[in-house]
Design an enzyme around this catalytic site. Sequence first.
Site, PDB file in Angstrom:
ATOM      1  N   ASP A 119       0.873  -1.189   0.000  1.00  0.00           N
ATOM      2  CA  ASP A 119       0.000   0.000   0.000  1.00  0.00           C
ATOM      3  C   ASP A 119       0.900   1.225   0.000  1.00  0.00           C
ATOM      4  O   ASP A 119       1.431   1.615   1.045  1.00  0.00           O
ATOM      5  CB  ASP A 119      -0.902  -0.017   1.241  1.00  0.00           C
ATOM      6  CG  ASP A 119      -1.767   1.242   1.308  1.00  0.00           C
ATOM      7  OD1 ASP A 119      -2.844   1.200   1.921  1.00  0.00           O
ATOM      8  OD2 ASP A 119      -1.349   2.281   0.739  1.00  0.00           O
TER       9      ASP A 119
ATOM     10  N   ASP B  72      -6.871   5.263   3.756  1.00  0.00           N
ATOM     11  CA  ASP B  72      -5.500   5.588   4.144  1.00  0.00           C
ATOM     12  C   ASP B  72      -5.163   5.099   5.542  1.00  0.00           C
ATOM     13  O   ASP B  72      -4.610   5.840   6.353  1.00  0.00           O
ATOM     14  CB  ASP B  72      -5.277   7.099   4.056  1.00  0.00           C
ATOM     15  CG  ASP B  72      -5.265   7.566   2.606  1.00  0.00           C
ATOM     16  OD1 ASP B  72      -5.818   6.823   1.770  1.00  0.00           O
ATOM     17  OD2 ASP B  72      -4.716   8.617   2.290  1.00  0.00           O
TER      18      ASP B  72
ATOM     19  N   HIS C 164      -6.624  11.852  13.105  1.00  0.00           N
ATOM     20  CA  HIS C 164      -7.594  11.715  12.001  1.00  0.00           C
ATOM     21  C   HIS C 164      -8.770  10.826  12.388  1.00  0.00           C
ATOM     22  O   HIS C 164      -9.801  10.853  11.719  1.00  0.00           O
ATOM     23  CB  HIS C 164      -6.918  11.107  10.759  1.00  0.00           C
ATOM     24  CG  HIS C 164      -5.855  11.960  10.188  1.00  0.00           C
ATOM     25  ND1 HIS C 164      -6.070  13.243   9.731  1.00  0.00           N
ATOM     26  CD2 HIS C 164      -4.518  11.725  10.028  1.00  0.00           C
ATOM     27  CE1 HIS C 164      -4.923  13.753   9.291  1.00  0.00           C
ATOM     28  NE2 HIS C 164      -3.973  12.866   9.461  1.00  0.00           N
TER      29      HIS C 164
ATOM     30  N   ASP D 215       1.122  18.959  13.409  1.00  0.00           N
ATOM     31  CA  ASP D 215       1.273  17.935  12.361  1.00  0.00           C
ATOM     32  C   ASP D 215       0.894  18.585  11.025  1.00  0.00           C
ATOM     33  O   ASP D 215       0.075  19.512  10.988  1.00  0.00           O
ATOM     34  CB  ASP D 215       0.301  16.783  12.668  1.00  0.00           C
ATOM     35  CG  ASP D 215       0.455  15.627  11.696  1.00  0.00           C
ATOM     36  OD1 ASP D 215       1.007  14.598  12.089  1.00  0.00           O
ATOM     37  OD2 ASP D 215       0.022  15.777  10.528  1.00  0.00           O
TER      38      ASP D 215
ATOM     39  N   HIS E 249      -0.805  17.492   8.644  1.00  0.00           N
ATOM     40  CA  HIS E 249      -2.138  17.126   8.146  1.00  0.00           C
ATOM     41  C   HIS E 249      -3.211  17.703   9.077  1.00  0.00           C
ATOM     42  O   HIS E 249      -2.975  17.866  10.277  1.00  0.00           O
ATOM     43  CB  HIS E 249      -2.305  15.603   8.105  1.00  0.00           C
ATOM     44  CG  HIS E 249      -1.344  14.908   7.192  1.00  0.00           C
ATOM     45  ND1 HIS E 249      -0.129  14.424   7.628  1.00  0.00           N
ATOM     46  CD2 HIS E 249      -1.391  14.642   5.856  1.00  0.00           C
ATOM     47  CE1 HIS E 249       0.523  13.869   6.613  1.00  0.00           C
ATOM     48  NE2 HIS E 249      -0.209  13.997   5.530  1.00  0.00           N
TER      49      HIS E 249
ATOM     50  N   ASP F  43       5.767  15.624  10.679  1.00  0.00           N
ATOM     51  CA  ASP F  43       5.805  15.627   9.209  1.00  0.00           C
ATOM     52  C   ASP F  43       5.763  17.067   8.686  1.00  0.00           C
ATOM     53  O   ASP F  43       5.771  17.296   7.488  1.00  0.00           O
ATOM     54  CB  ASP F  43       4.669  14.776   8.625  1.00  0.00           C
ATOM     55  CG  ASP F  43       3.350  14.951   9.375  1.00  0.00           C
ATOM     56  OD1 ASP F  43       2.449  14.110   9.205  1.00  0.00           O
ATOM     57  OD2 ASP F  43       3.211  15.950  10.125  1.00  0.00           O
TER      58      ASP F  43
ATOM     59  N   TYR G  30       7.569  11.208   9.140  1.00  0.00           N
ATOM     60  CA  TYR G  30       7.916  10.028   8.344  1.00  0.00           C
ATOM     61  C   TYR G  30       9.326  10.063   7.780  1.00  0.00           C
ATOM     62  O   TYR G  30       9.748   9.114   7.128  1.00  0.00           O
ATOM     63  CB  TYR G  30       6.866   9.848   7.240  1.00  0.00           C
ATOM     64  CG  TYR G  30       5.494   9.818   7.834  1.00  0.00           C
ATOM     65  CD1 TYR G  30       4.677  10.955   7.833  1.00  0.00           C
ATOM     66  CD2 TYR G  30       5.043   8.693   8.527  1.00  0.00           C
ATOM     67  CE1 TYR G  30       3.441  10.950   8.465  1.00  0.00           C
ATOM     68  CE2 TYR G  30       3.809   8.684   9.165  1.00  0.00           C
ATOM     69  CZ  TYR G  30       3.025   9.811   9.131  1.00  0.00           C
ATOM     70  OH  TYR G  30       1.815   9.822   9.782  1.00  0.00           O
TER      71      TYR G  30
HETATM   72  C1  LIG Z   1      -0.911  11.100  11.552  1.00  0.00           C
HETATM   73  C2  LIG Z   1      -0.780  11.691  10.169  1.00  0.00           C
HETATM   74  O1  LIG Z   1      -1.412  12.964  10.135  1.00  0.00           O
HETATM   75  O2  LIG Z   1       0.580  11.956   9.873  1.00  0.00           O
HETATM   76  N1  LIG Z   1      -1.364  10.797   9.180  1.00  0.00           N
HETATM   77  C3  LIG Z   1      -1.190  11.167   7.779  1.00  0.00           C
HETATM   78  C4  LIG Z   1      -1.983  10.236   6.850  1.00  0.00           C
HETATM   79  C5  LIG Z   1      -1.758  10.572   5.387  1.00  0.00           C
HETATM   80  C6  LIG Z   1      -2.599   9.750   4.460  1.00  0.00           C
HETATM   81  N2  LIG Z   1      -2.465  10.143   3.088  1.00  0.00           N
HETATM   82 ZN   LIG Z   2       0.510  14.058   9.586  1.00  0.00          ZN
END
Ligand SMILES: CC(O)(O)NCCCCN
Ligand SMILES: [Zn+2]
Length: 667
Positions: free
Chosen positions: A22, A94, A137, A174, A176, A267, A307
């Site tokens: 994935d 995701d 999320h 974060d 996101h 990230d 990441y």
């Molecule tokens: C915890 C997080 O916010 O880093 N997850 C990011 C998921 C991205 C999926 N495309």
């Molecule tokens: Zn994130």
Amino acid sequence: MASGTALIYDEEMTRYKLLWVDPICKIEVPERLVVSYAALQKAGLTQRCVALPVREATDEDILLAHSTEYLEAVKKTPYMTLEELMTFAVPYGDVYFHPNIYHCAKLAIGATLNLVDAVMTGKVRNGIALVRPPGHHSQRSTANGFCIFNNVAIGTLYAKKKYNVRRVLIVDWDIHHGQGLQYCFEEDPDVLYFSWHRYEHQKFWPNLRESDYDSVGKGRGAGFNINLPWNKVGMDSNDYLSVFFHVLLPVAYEFNPELVMLSAGFDSAIGDPEGEMCATPEIFGHLTHLLMSLAGGRLCAVLEGGYNLTSLPQSVCQTVQTLLGDPVSRISGLSSPSKSALESIQSVRSVHQQYWACFKHVAAKPGYEPHTKHSKLEAGQDGLQPGEETKEISWPEPLLRLPPPTRTAVALPAGLEDSVPESCKRVTETLLTPEEAAEKLGNLNIQDLKNKDLLQSLGNVQSLVDKIEKKQVRNGLLLVPDLRKTLAFAVQHALISLTDRVLLVFLGNEAPVEVRVDGKLMLVQFCSTEPHEPKSKHHIPVMMKGFGDVPGFLHAVLTLLLPLAYGYDPGLILVAMGKGSGMGVAAWTQLTSLLQGLAEGQMLVLMQQGDEEETIRTTAASLLGEPAQSLGTLGDPLPESMDAVEKLRLKLETQWGLLQTRGQNLP
Ligand SMILES: CC(O)(O)NCCCCN
Ligand SMILES: [Zn+2]
């Protein structure tokens, strides 16, 4: 006052991983925790923290934020085959499952709750939980974005329920949007949720219309949800600091939280394939520092994303060092935020204008309309396609921020010795000889040179500056008979032996020193009577309509002084309070706390002899790293103060770019 930093980590949370192909989920690997904890160990930080165990969340804990049917469904995953796990994950989006992920998800919640317990009971001052799976999320009945249960949502609800915490600030840095946190609290005026996130006009995951800046919360929660969308990649420290100075901190202080929950996703750091941003890891040491003067220092950081296996551990170490009170590294070369960031900042401030006094003066015109469709081109590259090679990005490894052996030295006249905490080191240096004094301060007159007290205070200042220069001492506090002469001497000596940039923050009407025109001294002077026109861009008189206006003073500190100070990047901070400036102790310690994020915390506070002991003691405590007292619920800043600050900002923002709050082309 509580002290100590909790570190919660258990390698059991590394025991799940992606079991199928994935490209979206493959970045969420166990090594994220392994390298982060190893970096903390290597830097000698784990043994300086209070290690707390994880625990398994109970059903009751989980049901604070999730539905029974969702919990019951996830309970079945340990017994699922690979096929069933894959099928189970599909509707959520995701996210992946693993036979051990339910167990780890319960540990991630349990780690968060143990951290909340330790902070709320005063066992520690602050702390960080290094967990996976992340949480921000996940929603009531949905896993999403690598998240199974919403760790920070449950932690917040748990704190409110068990400790009757009224107001909780959640900062989600974060990259996101933590839509799970937004949905959970958007109607709750007791939880202020702030998130910045890569958005690119809805072109970036999770592509939600409600992630834009105009989602301000609902019903009674209107105003308590703040989204700061990044519509371009490549954001750096200028952009991040500008958002803190002009959006997050003013609102956070007005909200006056009793607890700060930090959805600490890294990230948003340089090198991350998801964020594609440019802020280097040191910035997290500063962002953490800027949050530690809130809520009496009660701060629970919970890992979310991150990441890049190089910038993640570096950013974690930067965060933990600041939580421990280590000096924050200098960030030089700051200039100004990007145009795109300014548009977002302007948009958020204008849409929240009606909810927050700190934005009352903001023009009601957003930086951009949320609905206008932006072409793909306009939105910049649409991020990396899965598997696409990231071009090699490199950045210097952050330096270890070694604290000097002594944190705070004090030079007090006899008799005041016991007015500062024990851990301050006393300095009673030899007198300065009149010749030495005259050499540096040509304008000393004869009786000065016979004034033992003055010569003593000059000797003390010289000695403290030298101790700071030799990294024996981080900061100092002096009580002096003659503030002006001692300040002038301190500036002279510091510019000779310590640095070529001194920031002097002075509370009082008479200008404390004549201002140099060589840019080696920046004087920010808070005064209550109209000062004469400053001679240089390095003399900034800030009109305070009376020093009783704490909200106005704080507004000036957050949105004017800090941007100036970060842009100037001094090697030493001098803070001095003139006689009877009447600034409240709480506001004063906010100033001396916040400013320790500059100059690696190298600071001298000079106070006029005769100042009350309470101020001396709390100032020393602040220099020792005690969290500043919270200011309580702030009223509205006086309009005159706000106008004075806005006028000054408009005048200075072209020279000091971090003062900007909107795109230049906007009125
Ligand atoms: C915890 C997080 O916010 O880093 N997850 C990011 C998921 C991205 C999926 N495309
Ligand atoms: Zn994130």
